[in-house]
Design a protein around this motif. Structure first.
Motif, mmCIF file in Angstrom:
data_model
loop_
_atom_site.group_PDB
_atom_site.id
_atom_site.type_symbol
_atom_site.label_atom_id
_atom_site.label_comp_id
_atom_site.label_asym_id
_atom_site.label_seq_id
_atom_site.Cartn_x
_atom_site.Cartn_y
_atom_site.Cartn_z
ATOM 1 N N VAL A 162 0.868 -1.171 0.000
ATOM 2 C CA VAL A 162 0.000 0.000 0.000
ATOM 3 C C VAL A 162 0.904 1.218 0.000
ATOM 4 O O VAL A 162 1.812 1.333 0.826
ATOM 5 N N LYS A 163 0.659 2.132 -0.958
ATOM 6 C CA LYS A 163 1.517 3.305 -1.118
ATOM 7 C C LYS A 163 0.669 4.570 -1.112
ATOM 8 O O LYS A 163 -0.474 4.564 -1.579
ATOM 9 N N PRO A 164 1.225 5.684 -0.607
ATOM 10 C CA PRO A 164 0.476 6.952 -0.609
ATOM 11 C C PRO A 164 0.172 7.402 -2.037
ATOM 12 O O PRO A 164 0.970 7.184 -2.950
ATOM 13 N N LEU A 165 -0.983 8.054 -2.188
ATOM 14 C CA LEU A 165 -1.400 8.520 -3.515
ATOM 15 C C LEU A 165 -1.753 10.000 -3.506
ATOM 16 O O LEU A 165 -1.273 10.757 -4.330
ATOM 17 N N ALA A 166 -2.611 10.428 -2.561
ATOM 18 C CA ALA A 166 -3.055 11.824 -2.513
ATOM 19 C C ALA A 166 -3.555 12.144 -1.111
ATOM 20 O O ALA A 166 -4.023 11.262 -0.392
ATOM 21 N N LYS A 167 -3.497 13.428 -0.742
ATOM 22 C CA LYS A 167 -3.892 13.859 0.597
ATOM 23 C C LYS A 167 -5.328 14.350 0.683
ATOM 24 O O LYS A 167 -5.784 14.731 1.752
ATOM 25 N N SER A 168 -6.045 14.335 -0.440
ATOM 26 C CA SER A 168 -7.440 14.800 -0.458
ATOM 27 C C SER A 168 -8.085 14.387 -1.780
ATOM 28 O O SER A 168 -7.379 14.074 -2.740
ATOM 29 N N PRO A 169 -9.423 14.431 -1.828
ATOM 30 C CA PRO A 169 -10.075 14.171 -3.119
ATOM 31 C C PRO A 169 -9.641 15.168 -4.193
ATOM 32 O O PRO A 169 -9.486 14.799 -5.349
ATOM 33 N N GLU A 170 -9.429 16.422 -3.791
ATOM 34 C CA GLU A 170 -9.004 17.440 -4.755
ATOM 35 C C GLU A 170 -7.647 17.089 -5.355
ATOM 36 O O GLU A 170 -7.450 17.179 -6.562
ATOM 37 N N GLU A 171 -6.701 16.679 -4.504
ATOM 38 C CA GLU A 171 -5.383 16.312 -5.011
ATOM 39 C C GLU A 171 -5.475 15.059 -5.888
ATOM 40 O O GLU A 171 -4.795 14.963 -6.910
ATOM 41 N N LEU A 172 -6.323 14.127 -5.495
ATOM 42 C CA LEU A 172 -6.510 12.913 -6.289
ATOM 43 C C LEU A 172 -6.962 13.266 -7.706
ATOM 44 O O LEU A 172 -6.393 12.785 -8.687
ATOM 45 N N MET A 173 -7.957 14.124 -7.806
ATOM 46 C CA MET A 173 -8.501 14.481 -9.122
ATOM 47 C C MET A 173 -7.612 15.464 -9.873
ATOM 48 O O MET A 173 -7.305 15.254 -11.047
ATOM 49 N N GLU A 174 -7.228 16.553 -9.202
ATOM 50 C CA GLU A 174 -6.554 17.663 -9.878
ATOM 51 C C GLU A 174 -5.086 17.403 -10.183
ATOM 52 O O GLU A 174 -4.538 17.978 -11.121
ATOM 53 N N LYS A 175 -4.444 16.560 -9.393
ATOM 54 C CA LYS A 175 -3.029 16.287 -9.647
ATOM 55 C C LYS A 175 -2.814 14.876 -10.171
ATOM 56 O O LYS A 175 -2.297 14.679 -11.264
ATOM 57 N N VAL A 176 -3.217 13.890 -9.383
ATOM 58 C CA VAL A 176 -2.888 12.501 -9.723
ATOM 59 C C VAL A 176 -3.589 12.066 -11.008
ATOM 60 O O VAL A 176 -2.942 11.620 -11.953
ATOM 61 N N PHE A 177 -4.919 12.184 -11.047
ATOM 62 C CA PHE A 177 -5.651 11.731 -12.231
ATOM 63 C C PHE A 177 -5.363 12.611 -13.444
ATOM 64 O O PHE A 177 -5.274 12.121 -14.565
ATOM 65 N N THR A 178 -5.213 13.917 -13.226
ATOM 66 C CA THR A 178 -4.921 14.822 -14.338
ATOM 67 C C THR A 178 -3.573 14.460 -14.972
ATOM 68 O O THR A 178 -3.471 14.339 -16.201
ATOM 69 N N ARG A 179 -2.569 14.255 -14.149
ATOM 70 C CA ARG A 179 -1.247 13.870 -14.650
ATOM 71 C C ARG A 179 -1.321 12.543 -15.392
ATOM 72 O O ARG A 179 -0.739 12.376 -16.463
ATOM 73 N N TYR A 180 -2.047 11.601 -14.821
ATOM 74 C CA TYR A 180 -2.190 10.284 -15.440
ATOM 75 C C TYR A 180 -2.848 10.396 -16.815
ATOM 76 O O TYR A 180 -2.357 9.834 -17.800
ATOM 77 N N LEU A 181 -3.951 11.139 -16.918
ATOM 78 C CA LEU A 181 -4.666 11.263 -18.192
ATOM 79 C C LEU A 181 -3.833 11.978 -19.236
ATOM 80 O O LEU A 181 -3.891 11.618 -20.421
ATOM 81 N N ARG A 182 -3.072 12.939 -18.821
ATOM 82 C CA ARG A 182 -2.233 13.664 -19.787
ATOM 83 C C ARG A 182 -1.081 12.813 -20.276
ATOM 84 O O ARG A 182 -0.515 13.082 -21.329
ATOM 85 N N SER A 183 -0.728 11.780 -19.519
ATOM 86 C CA SER A 183 0.375 10.909 -19.935
ATOM 87 C C SER A 183 -0.063 9.819 -20.916
ATOM 88 O O SER A 183 0.781 9.151 -21.498
ATOM 89 N N LEU A 184 -1.374 9.655 -21.073
ATOM 90 C CA LEU A 184 -1.866 8.602 -21.974
ATOM 91 C C LEU A 184 -1.651 8.958 -23.435
ATOM 92 O O LEU A 184 -1.624 10.032 -23.859
#
Length: 184
Positions: A162-184
């Protein structure tokens, strides 16, 4: 034909047809993205308002299978919590009011799929799937019942960690998922 001294006329017809097909495909994708973006704006203004960077990352990358729902109510969430005998952290519940279902390449979240899981000696809530390292990695949140700000983790199943991913729903969507989608 050259090596056998057979006369012929060279043609770039195949390359021209390939270029034409590619141009038509790119044009069709742009039109589809415009339609999907307009549909997203009309049907999910709360998603765009709450997560503008995430929404922007979708503008040029829609696939035919991508879908969103934001139709959960507070009553839906309370009923789901009662049926599943769980207590969602308030910020996770609020997140699910804005995004009750996301289905994108590598990201799958749905209110009806949230469940609790004992993993590596700790209790987690499973929000959905996120293919961060491999197909099938899970998005987790603290399942202890704490109502503090939610930290999200992911379960890297190939490593059984289990690894850290984001500190809030906002960070999950705005940073993690956004970065992931832009890398596709």
């Amino acid at each position: 034909m050259e090596s056998n001294n057979i006369p012929f006329a060279k043609s770039d017809r195949y390359q021209e047809n390939d270029r034409k097909e590619l141009d038509e495909s790119v044009k069709a994708k742009k039109e589809r993205n415009k339609r999907k973006w307009k549909q997203l704006q009309e049907e999910h203004p709360r998603l765009i308002e709450a997560y503008p960077k995430f929404a922007s990352s979708l503008k040029n990358g829609f696939s035919e299978d991508d879908s969103f729902e934001a139709n959960a109510t507070i009553q839906d969430i309370k009923e789901y919590e009662r049926l599943m005998n769980i207590q969602l952290p308030q910020d996770v519940a609020n997140f699910l009011l804005t995004v009750s279902r996301i289905s994108l390449e590598g990201i799958q979240i749905a209110l009806g799929d949230v469940y609790m899981l004992d993993l590596l000696g700790k209790r987690y809530g499973v929000l959905g799937e996120f293919w961060k390292e491999a197909d099938g990695d899970l998005i987790l949140f603290d399942g202890s019942g704490s109502n503090t700000a939610t930290t999200f983790y992911y379960y890297a199943h190939e490593e059984n960690k289990v690894k850290p991913l984001a500190k809030s729903p906002e960070e999950l969507m705005e940073k993690v998922f956004t970065r992931y989608l832009r890398s596709l």
